[in-house]
Design an enzyme around this catalytic site. Structure first.
Site, PDB file in Angstrom:
ATOM      1  N   SER A 164      34.608  41.466  34.486  1.00 53.53           N
ATOM      2  CA  SER A 164      34.511  42.928  34.483  1.00 53.53           C
ATOM      3  C   SER A 164      33.264  43.338  33.692  1.00 53.53           C
ATOM      4  O   SER A 164      32.167  42.889  34.023  1.00 53.53           O
ATOM      5  CB  SER A 164      35.804  43.521  33.921  1.00 53.53           C
ATOM      6  OG  SER A 164      35.899  44.878  34.246  1.00 53.53           O
TER       7      SER A 164
ATOM      8  N   ASP B 230      40.790  43.136  44.377  1.00 54.85           N
ATOM      9  CA  ASP B 230      40.391  43.896  43.189  1.00 54.85           C
ATOM     10  C   ASP B 230      40.324  45.381  43.540  1.00 54.85           C
ATOM     11  O   ASP B 230      39.617  45.764  44.475  1.00 54.85           O
ATOM     12  CB  ASP B 230      39.015  43.406  42.708  1.00 54.85           C
ATOM     13  CG  ASP B 230      38.651  43.930  41.338  1.00 54.85           C
ATOM     14  OD1 ASP B 230      39.157  44.988  40.929  1.00 54.85           O
ATOM     15  OD2 ASP B 230      37.835  43.263  40.667  1.00 54.85           O
TER      16      ASP B 230
ATOM     17  N   HIS C 290      42.017  42.324  39.875  1.00 46.09           N
ATOM     18  CA  HIS C 290      40.872  42.427  38.982  1.00 46.09           C
ATOM     19  C   HIS C 290      40.920  41.354  37.895  1.00 46.09           C
ATOM     20  O   HIS C 290      41.746  41.425  36.991  1.00 46.09           O
ATOM     21  CB  HIS C 290      40.833  43.817  38.349  1.00 46.09           C
ATOM     22  CG  HIS C 290      39.597  44.080  37.554  1.00 46.09           C
ATOM     23  ND1 HIS C 290      38.328  43.911  38.075  1.00 46.09           N
ATOM     24  CD2 HIS C 290      39.414  44.492  36.278  1.00 46.09           C
ATOM     25  CE1 HIS C 290      37.431  44.211  37.156  1.00 46.09           C
ATOM     26  NE2 HIS C 290      38.070  44.561  36.053  1.00 46.09           N
TER      27      HIS C 290
END
Ligand SMILES: [Ca+2]
Length: 505
Positions: free
Chosen positions: A190, A399, A436
């Site tokens: 991320s 995601d 994610h």
């Protein structure tokens, strides 16, 4: 002080003690704590007696890797320092140097707007024998308010905190162990993925190997996509799509595409081959639970789509079929707080109203003021490659925080810039059914560090890498992840839960 340092460097052939590190001089740094921590159960240390920081993300985005299980953390020298490379900087860094050192350094990345030390990921690193470090990137809290009217803090968040922490930790390692780390690894997802790519682009000699998962490297465009999709549902409740209808939509997408890959398992192996058209769900006789009203259908189409400017220029790709149940962005409740941040910073206005969002007007200004500093989209990684660096990119197809197409776009931009065959130093793995940075119905437990270690240290180039899905502490699916653009394809016989029955094609 300098004389004393020189003397101790001459006299001491043995490593410095942990407590002695507190008195060494590092440029623009104040060492707050340097103390031995005996082996024991993990508890997040507080800074200077302050309350321990939260272990979980204050915002929705991932923190870079799975949470650490309750384990006995090995004995280590713990250093906490404040770095002030600019007059407005206040960067907290934490470094752990284990007694049982493997000779290497692993920097663990942050998530969202950062603002905390990534302690769980540090635990994972030190359990493997790594010296490890993390930084809050120069502020506390998981939103962007710190950056309003603080341009130097934007730079700290963008890249300076990570680079400075890297330099200082390498110096601490060399002092403490009396030899430098033989290899330095980056491991993040991320925002941690963005930080890793920023290092490869801007400080190519900092790391020898970089694992960048689901990178938020096109941050301003990511945030513009979020608002482009969220704001219409905020302004018009009729355009909001409730969770029950997202589940209905997801079932329709799976009905259309799940079995196409040869295995009906709730996972769309290659979403880009899925030609599902949500228009088939348009309500014919008024609103009902099993259909989408016209404004809901428009919202859903926007979520699947690449956001574009009026000129037709692509801003950021949409979500993939199979991921619909996670589309909170269409809930119509509140604007995504993390994404509002880039625009608050661009306009230096904590009260900037996301309902006024206009992608053509606001993205241009935000790219100039924020994106030019924070985004990490330079496709030229030749200096990192020349350094001997390896880059492993990964992204879950399910995601819903960062569209997976963004990582494909960046990977392809690198190939376009550097030439078509670069798999000696950069590889991309797309993970079907993974959300994610992990989780989801698809195999999502992958030992990226072990794969990277074999690649960087033993020249064992990863081909297919094995991924696992675990339910109640038992592996119930194993699957290969294939180097993009290959896809794991079922051979047609044997258990579809066994990796051996798939081939990369
Ligand atoms: Ca399937």
């Amino acid at each position: 002080m300098l004389v004393a340092l020189a003397l101790s460097a001459t006299l001491a052939s043995s490593p410095a003690s942990c407590e002695n590190l507190k008195s060494i001089s590092l440029p623009n740094a104040t060492i707050v704590a340097a103390e031995m921590v005996p082996a024991g159960p993990y508890t997040p240390p507080g800074r200077g007696g302050a309350p321990a920081p939260p272990a979980a993300a204050p915002e929705g985005r991932g923190r870079g890797g799975p949470a650490a299980p309750p384990q006995i953390v090995p004995a280590r020298c713990r250093i906490n320092a404040i770095l002030r490379p600019s007059p407005d900087s206040e960067i907290e860094m934490e470094a752990w140097l284990p007694d049982n050192w493997n000779g290497k350094f692993q920097f663990v990345g942050g998530g969202g707007w950062a603002g905390i030390i990534s302690f769980p990921a540090m635990v994972n690193a030190v359990l493997e024998g790594y010296a490890t470090a993390s930084t809050d990137t120069g502020h506390k809290g998981g939103n962007a308010l710190f950056a309003i009217n603080h341009p130097e803090k934007v730079v700290d968040f963008a890249y300076r905190a990570v680079h400075e922490t890297t330099v200082q930790t390498k110096a601490l390692i060399a002092k403490y162990y009396d030899r430098p780390a033989r290899l330095s690894y980056w491991n993040g997802c991320s925002t941690g993925g963005r930080q890793g790519l920023m290092e490869a682009q801007k400080f190519p000699d900092d790391f020898d190997a970089i694992i960048a998962g689901a990178p938020a490297n096109f941050q301003t465009h990511l945030h513009a996509w979020d608002l482009s999709v969220a704001v219409p549902a905020l302004k018009d409740p009729a355009a909001a799509v409730p969770a029950a209808k997202l589940l209905m939509l997801n079932e329709a997408a799976l009905n259309a595409c799940d079995a196409q890959d040869g295995v009906k398992d709730g996972i769309i192996n290659n979403p880009r081959a899925c030609k599902f058209d949500p228009s088939v769900l348009l309500c014919k006789n008024g609103d009902a639970p099993n259909c989408l009203t016209a404004p809901q259908l428009e919202s859903v189409k926007r979520a699947y789509a690449t956001t574009k400017l009026k000129s037709g220029e692509a801003v950021f790709p949409g979500k993939e079929p199979g991921s619909e149940t996670g589309w909170n962005v269409l809930a119509g409740q509140t604007a995504p707080g993390v994404s509002v941040g880039s625009f608050q910073v661009a306009y230096n206005d904590a009260n900037w109203d996301p309902k006024t969002f206009d992608v053509d007007r606001d993205l241009k200004i935000t790219d100039e003021k924020v994106g030019s500093i924070i985004n990490a989209v330079n496709p030229d990684l030749s200096a990192f490659k020349a350094h001997g660096g390896k880059l492993l990119l990964y992204h879950g197809w399910n995601d819903t925080a960062i569209s997976p197409g963004n990582t494909i776009n960046y990977y392809e931009s690198v190939l376009k810039k550097m030439g078509g065959k670069q798999d000696d130093f950069v590889r991309l793995y797309m993970a079907p059914g993974m959300q994610h940075c992990g989780n989801g119905p698809g195999p999502n437990q992958i030992n990226y560090m072990a794969i990277m270690e074999r690649w960087r240290e033993s020249n064992q180039t990863p081909a297919a890498i094995e991924a696992y899905h675990v339910t109640n502490n038992r592996v119930d699916i194993s699957r290969p992840l294939c180097p993009y653009p290959q896809v794991a394809t079922y051979k047609g016989t044997g258990s579809p839960n066994d990796a051996g029955n798939f081939a990369c094609r």
